[in-house]
Write a protein that holds these residues in place. Structure first.
Motif, PDB file in Angstrom:
ATOM      1  N   VAL A  47      44.347  35.344  36.357  1.00 26.48           N
ATOM      2  CA  VAL A  47      45.389  35.214  37.622  1.00 26.48           C
ATOM      3  C   VAL A  47      44.580  34.784  38.628  1.00 26.48           C
ATOM      4  O   VAL A  47      43.404  34.808  39.023  1.00 26.48           O
ATOM      5  N   MET A 101      49.929  33.454  37.800  1.00 30.20           N
ATOM      6  CA  MET A 101      49.248  33.472  36.644  1.00 30.20           C
ATOM      7  C   MET A 101      49.294  32.337  35.567  1.00 30.20           C
ATOM      8  O   MET A 101      50.466  31.754  35.571  1.00 30.20           O
ATOM      9  N   GLU A 119      43.349  34.770  42.330  1.00 31.15           N
ATOM     10  CA  GLU A 119      43.007  35.758  43.113  1.00 31.15           C
ATOM     11  C   GLU A 119      43.412  35.221  44.708  1.00 31.15           C
ATOM     12  O   GLU A 119      43.210  35.878  45.665  1.00 31.15           O
ATOM     13  N   THR A 134      55.951  34.677  44.119  1.00 29.72           N
ATOM     14  CA  THR A 134      55.071  34.479  45.561  1.00 29.72           C
ATOM     15  C   THR A 134      56.105  34.832  46.560  1.00 29.72           C
ATOM     16  O   THR A 134      57.236  34.539  46.776  1.00 29.72           O
ATOM     17  N   GLU A 156      52.252  37.117  42.667  1.00 30.59           N
ATOM     18  CA  GLU A 156      51.178  36.770  41.613  1.00 30.59           C
ATOM     19  C   GLU A 156      51.398  35.409  41.200  1.00 30.59           C
ATOM     20  O   GLU A 156      52.466  34.841  40.943  1.00 30.59           O
TER      21      GLU A 156
END
Length: 200
Positions: free
Chosen positions: A56, A43, A58, A197, A41
């Motif tokens: 966030v 963010m 995508e 990640t 993710e």
């Protein structure tokens, strides 16, 4: 004299061959990984005069190449890209203001690209985890600044994990903090990027 000229082409050819084959182990030592788009993710968090907020990413892409044959891993390449209009807050009006502030019609991507690695140090409690400080160019809304990016690097077999956070100011990248409701709600200039990640 004639024999010396005959030998010279051979010696040059030998040097080229030695250089070529000498570089092969270096190339083989570095392994390349691509970011796993379905895992991890990225963010962005921030504040406003009304409430805190988060968005966030995508859509993300990137590659990393590292050599883990030595005592400490060596990162040769690191490039990470987020599609600016993939930043989602769950609130359409806020997203629209974000894209306007980022000028996503002209600047589609947010990109970090490695220039050099400042430091790599092992985490004492783990055999495959390292603290890294990487220097690179971060481009947001078409404006580029060189930053230091700290993160934890974990090498787990065929998988690499990068985890960290970085505080930034929107105005450092020519981005005016978004406003809403005729300017009655103002977003704070300071934001923080959080990333966890997975690279395979």
């Amino acid at each position: 004299m004639q024999s010396q000229f005959k030998k010279r082409p051979f010696s040059i050819k030998s040097v080229i061959l030695l250089m070529t084959f000498g570089l092969i182990p270096i190339a083989l030592a570095a392994q390349s990984y691509q970011i796993s788009k379905g895992e991890g993710e990225v963010m962005v968090t921030g504040t406003s005069t009304l409430h805190d907020w988060e968005e966030v990413a995508e859509q993300k892409s990137g590659s990393i190449a590292l050599d883990n044959t030595g005592e400490l891993p060596k990162i040769n390449i690191l490039k990470f890209t987020v599609e600016a209009e993939s930043l989602k807050s769950g609130k359409g009006a806020m997203d629209k203001n974000t894209y306007k502030a980022l000028n996503t019609k002209r600047h589609k991507e947010i990109v970090f690209e490695l220039k050099n690695v400042k430091s790599v140090s092992p985490v004492v409690s783990s055999s495959d985890k390292y603290k890294v400080v990487a220097t690179g160019d971060l481009t947001i809304s078409g404006n580029t600044n060189t930053i230091d990016l700290p993160f934890n690097l974990t090498i787990n077999g065929s998988k690499v994990l990068l985890e960290g956070k970085k505080a930034l100011k929107m105005t450092d990248y020519g981005v005016e903090p978004p406003k809403a409701l005729l300017g009655t709600i103002t977003t704070g200039d300071e934001i923080e990027v959080h990333f966890k990640t997975v690279w395979k």
